[in-house]
Design a protein around this motif. Sequence first.
Motif, PDB file in Angstrom:
ATOM      1  N   LEU A  11       0.783  -1.157  -0.088  1.00 12.36           N
ATOM      2  CA  LEU A  11       0.000   0.024   0.057  1.00 12.36           C
ATOM      3  C   LEU A  11       0.801   1.314   0.001  1.00 12.36           C
ATOM      4  CD1 LEU A  11      -2.934   1.637   0.431  1.00 12.36           C
ATOM      5  CD2 LEU A  11      -2.330   1.075   2.822  1.00 12.36           C
ATOM      6  N   VAL A  12       0.525   2.168  -0.955  1.00 12.48           N
ATOM      7  CA  VAL A  12       1.373   3.458  -0.875  1.00 12.48           C
ATOM      8  C   VAL A  12       0.468   4.365  -1.212  1.00 12.48           C
ATOM      9  CG1 VAL A  12       1.809   2.942  -3.330  1.00 12.48           C
ATOM     10  CG2 VAL A  12       3.302   4.482  -2.080  1.00 12.48           C
ATOM     11  N   GLN A  13       0.609   5.734  -0.870  1.00 11.80           N
ATOM     12  CA  GLN A  13       0.177   6.812  -0.903  1.00 11.80           C
ATOM     13  C   GLN A  13       0.173   7.371  -2.459  1.00 11.80           C
ATOM     14  OE1 GLN A  13       0.679   9.611   2.255  1.00 11.80           O
ATOM     15  NE2 GLN A  13      -0.852   8.479   3.652  1.00 11.80           N
ATOM     16  N   PRO A  14      -0.966   8.174  -2.695  1.00 12.51           N
ATOM     17  CA  PRO A  14      -0.632   8.794  -4.107  1.00 12.51           C
ATOM     18  C   PRO A  14       0.424   9.907  -4.239  1.00 12.51           C
ATOM     19  CG  PRO A  14      -3.166   8.883  -3.658  1.00 12.51           C
ATOM     20  CD  PRO A  14      -2.455   8.312  -2.186  1.00 12.51           C
ATOM     21  N   GLY A  15       1.066   9.711  -5.094  1.00 11.97           N
ATOM     22  CA  GLY A  15       2.358  10.545  -5.439  1.00 11.97           C
ATOM     23  C   GLY A  15       3.542   9.719  -4.770  1.00 11.97           C
ATOM     24  N   GLY A  16       3.374   8.571  -4.196  1.00 15.18           N
ATOM     25  CA  GLY A  16       4.470   8.050  -3.604  1.00 15.18           C
ATOM     26  C   GLY A  16       5.142   6.999  -4.772  1.00 15.18           C
ATOM     27  N   SER A  17       6.191   6.229  -4.239  1.00 17.50           N
ATOM     28  CA  SER A  17       7.052   5.639  -5.036  1.00 17.50           C
ATOM     29  C   SER A  17       6.868   4.078  -4.412  1.00 17.50           C
ATOM     30  CB  SER A  17       8.552   6.021  -5.022  1.00 17.50           C
ATOM     31  OG  SER A  17       8.358   7.342  -5.429  1.00 17.50           O
ATOM     32  N   LEU A  18       7.448   3.122  -5.346  1.00 12.60           N
ATOM     33  CA  LEU A  18       7.720   1.706  -5.105  1.00 12.60           C
ATOM     34  C   LEU A  18       8.359   1.024  -5.817  1.00 12.60           C
ATOM     35  CD1 LEU A  18       5.979   0.337  -2.526  1.00 12.60           C
ATOM     36  CD2 LEU A  18       4.539  -0.503  -4.220  1.00 12.60           C
ATOM     37  N   THR A  19       9.185   0.131  -5.491  1.00  9.70           N
ATOM     38  CA  THR A  19      10.150  -0.659  -6.312  1.00  9.70           C
ATOM     39  C   THR A  19       9.771  -2.262  -6.243  1.00  9.70           C
ATOM     40  OG1 THR A  19      12.100   0.907  -6.087  1.00  9.70           O
ATOM     41  CG2 THR A  19      12.517  -1.664  -6.829  1.00  9.70           C
ATOM     42  N   LEU A  20       9.304  -2.859  -7.178  1.00 17.27           N
ATOM     43  CA  LEU A  20       9.060  -4.348  -7.272  1.00 17.27           C
ATOM     44  C   LEU A  20      10.383  -5.073  -7.660  1.00 17.27           C
ATOM     45  CD1 LEU A  20       5.437  -4.275  -8.986  1.00 17.27           C
ATOM     46  CD2 LEU A  20       6.072  -4.029  -6.668  1.00 17.27           C
ATOM     47  N   SER A  21      10.518  -6.211  -7.042  1.00 18.64           N
ATOM     48  CA  SER A  21      11.580  -7.195  -7.389  1.00 18.64           C
ATOM     49  C   SER A  21      10.887  -8.420  -8.095  1.00 18.64           C
ATOM     50  CB  SER A  21      12.510  -7.367  -6.230  1.00 18.64           C
ATOM     51  OG  SER A  21      13.214  -6.309  -6.078  1.00 18.64           O
ATOM     52  N   CYS A  22      11.731  -9.116  -8.869  1.00 17.51           N
ATOM     53  CA  CYS A  22      11.412 -10.342  -9.596  1.00 17.51           C
ATOM     54  C   CYS A  22      12.630 -11.313  -9.499  1.00 17.51           C
ATOM     55  CB  CYS A  22      10.691 -10.150 -10.836  1.00 17.51           C
ATOM     56  SG  CYS A  22      10.414 -11.864 -11.594  1.00 17.51           S
ATOM     57  N   ALA A  23      12.463 -12.015  -8.707  1.00 16.14           N
ATOM     58  CA  ALA A  23      13.680 -13.212  -8.445  1.00 16.14           C
ATOM     59  C   ALA A  23      13.515 -14.410  -9.612  1.00 16.14           C
ATOM     60  CB  ALA A  23      14.141 -13.701  -7.123  1.00 16.14           C
ATOM     61  N   ALA A  24      14.273 -14.667 -10.428  1.00 18.83           N
ATOM     62  CA  ALA A  24      14.120 -15.591 -11.458  1.00 18.83           C
ATOM     63  C   ALA A  24      15.116 -16.817 -11.071  1.00 18.83           C
ATOM     64  CB  ALA A  24      14.330 -15.146 -12.701  1.00 18.83           C
ATOM     65  N   SER A  25      14.621 -17.944 -11.324  1.00 15.41           N
ATOM     66  CA  SER A  25      15.604 -19.094 -11.430  1.00 15.41           C
ATOM     67  C   SER A  25      14.875 -20.273 -12.244  1.00 15.41           C
ATOM     68  CB  SER A  25      15.475 -19.847  -9.956  1.00 15.41           C
ATOM     69  OG  SER A  25      14.212 -20.158  -9.568  1.00 15.41           O
ATOM     70  N   GLY A  26      15.847 -21.334 -12.755  1.00 12.75           N
ATOM     71  CA  GLY A  26      15.385 -22.291 -13.525  1.00 12.75           C
ATOM     72  C   GLY A  26      15.310 -22.094 -15.155  1.00 12.75           C
ATOM     73  N   PHE A  27      16.056 -21.005 -15.570  1.00 11.04           N
ATOM     74  CA  PHE A  27      16.335 -20.903 -16.829  1.00 11.04           C
ATOM     75  C   PHE A  27      17.400 -19.888 -16.975  1.00 11.04           C
ATOM     76  CE2 PHE A  27      14.467 -16.571 -17.190  1.00 11.04           C
ATOM     77  CZ  PHE A  27      13.842 -16.416 -15.968  1.00 11.04           C
ATOM     78  N   VAL A  78      15.084  -8.949 -11.817  1.00  9.32           N
ATOM     79  CA  VAL A  78      14.465  -7.669 -12.690  1.00  9.32           C
ATOM     80  C   VAL A  78      13.659  -6.796 -11.792  1.00  9.32           C
ATOM     81  CG1 VAL A  78      12.269  -8.779 -13.574  1.00  9.32           C
ATOM     82  CG2 VAL A  78      13.170  -6.815 -14.602  1.00  9.32           C
ATOM     83  N   TYR A  79      13.775  -5.656 -11.952  1.00  9.20           N
ATOM     84  CA  TYR A  79      13.119  -4.394 -10.943  1.00  9.20           C
ATOM     85  C   TYR A  79      12.261  -3.628 -11.596  1.00  9.20           C
ATOM     86  CZ  TYR A  79      17.185  -5.954  -7.989  1.00  9.20           C
ATOM     87  OH  TYR A  79      18.116  -6.791  -7.507  1.00  9.20           O
ATOM     88  N   LEU A  80      11.398  -2.949 -10.959  1.00  9.10           N
ATOM     89  CA  LEU A  80      10.363  -2.025 -11.492  1.00  9.10           C
ATOM     90  C   LEU A  80      10.076  -1.026 -10.529  1.00  9.10           C
ATOM     91  CD1 LEU A  80       8.768  -1.272 -14.064  1.00  9.10           C
ATOM     92  CD2 LEU A  80       6.796  -2.038 -12.836  1.00  9.10           C
ATOM     93  N   GLN A  81      10.979   0.100 -10.804  1.00 10.73           N
ATOM     94  CA  GLN A  81      10.915   1.169 -10.066  1.00 10.73           C
ATOM     95  C   GLN A  81       9.740   2.016 -10.520  1.00 10.73           C
ATOM     96  OE1 GLN A  81      15.284   2.062 -10.886  1.00 10.73           O
ATOM     97  NE2 GLN A  81      15.022   2.978  -8.770  1.00 10.73           N
ATOM     98  N   MET A  82       8.783   2.381  -9.597  1.00 12.60           N
ATOM     99  CA  MET A  82       7.641   3.267  -9.943  1.00 12.60           C
ATOM    100  C   MET A  82       7.458   4.521  -8.975  1.00 12.60           C
ATOM    101  SD  MET A  82       4.707   0.097 -10.177  1.00 12.60           S
ATOM    102  CE  MET A  82       5.065  -0.343  -8.382  1.00 12.60           C
ATOM    103  N   SER A  83       6.937   5.537  -9.639  1.00 12.70           N
ATOM    104  CA  SER A  83       7.348   6.839  -8.825  1.00 12.70           C
ATOM    105  C   SER A  83       5.856   7.491  -9.386  1.00 12.70           C
ATOM    106  CB  SER A  83       8.422   7.573  -9.067  1.00 12.70           C
ATOM    107  OG  SER A  83       8.530   7.939 -10.286  1.00 12.70           O
ATOM    108  N   SER A  84       5.630   8.713  -8.642  1.00  9.55           N
ATOM    109  CA  SER A  84       4.342   9.534  -9.033  1.00  9.55           C
ATOM    110  C   SER A  84       3.387   8.604  -8.989  1.00  9.55           C
ATOM    111  CB  SER A  84       4.519  10.356 -10.422  1.00  9.55           C
ATOM    112  OG  SER A  84       5.841  11.129  -9.902  1.00  9.55           O
ATOM    113  N   LEU A  85       3.136   7.509  -8.217  1.00 12.30           N
ATOM    114  CA  LEU A  85       1.915   6.714  -8.281  1.00 12.30           C
ATOM    115  C   LEU A  85       0.586   7.410  -8.181  1.00 12.30           C
ATOM    116  CD1 LEU A  85       3.685   3.546  -6.607  1.00 12.30           C
ATOM    117  CD2 LEU A  85       2.713   3.586  -8.818  1.00 12.30           C
ATOM    118  N   THR A  86      -0.549   6.752  -8.876  1.00 13.05           N
ATOM    119  CA  THR A  86      -1.824   7.082  -8.647  1.00 13.05           C
ATOM    120  C   THR A  86      -2.605   6.067  -8.447  1.00 13.05           C
ATOM    121  OG1 THR A  86      -2.568   6.988 -11.085  1.00 13.05           O
ATOM    122  CG2 THR A  86      -1.214   9.128 -10.602  1.00 13.05           C
TER     123      THR A  86
END
Length: 115
Positions: A11-27, A78-86
């Motif tokens: 959960l993040v407030q409007p205007g906030g930021s969040l970074t997602l991560s995806c850890a991969a294996s098996g390929f 792999v990462y996804l940096q997100m900012s200015s979230l609405t």
Amino acid sequence: QVQLVESGGGLVQPGGSLTLSCAASGFTFRLSDMSWYRQAPGKGRDLVARITLSGTTIYDTISVNRFTISRDNAENTVYLQMSSLTPDDTAVYYCQAMTDGTAYWGQGTQVTVSS
């Protein structure tokens, strides 16, 4: 077997930021194109961003200038940096690996943007 494990949602407030991560294996991660998709309630699954095996990045119009996709081949992540979230960014975010012509998906991580 192929495994993709997303993390970093929440959960993040409007205007906030969040970074997602995806850890991969098996390929062979470094030889695979990696993408982030998202699916809002009642809607289809849409591409957010992609990073190819050579490092080329592609963004949807919803994410360009606000989101940044990156990869760490040493960490198979792999990462996804997100900012200015609405509130419109509220969705389940999925990691996808495209390897040997086959698409693999993670289980998704929920991102909720709300005050």
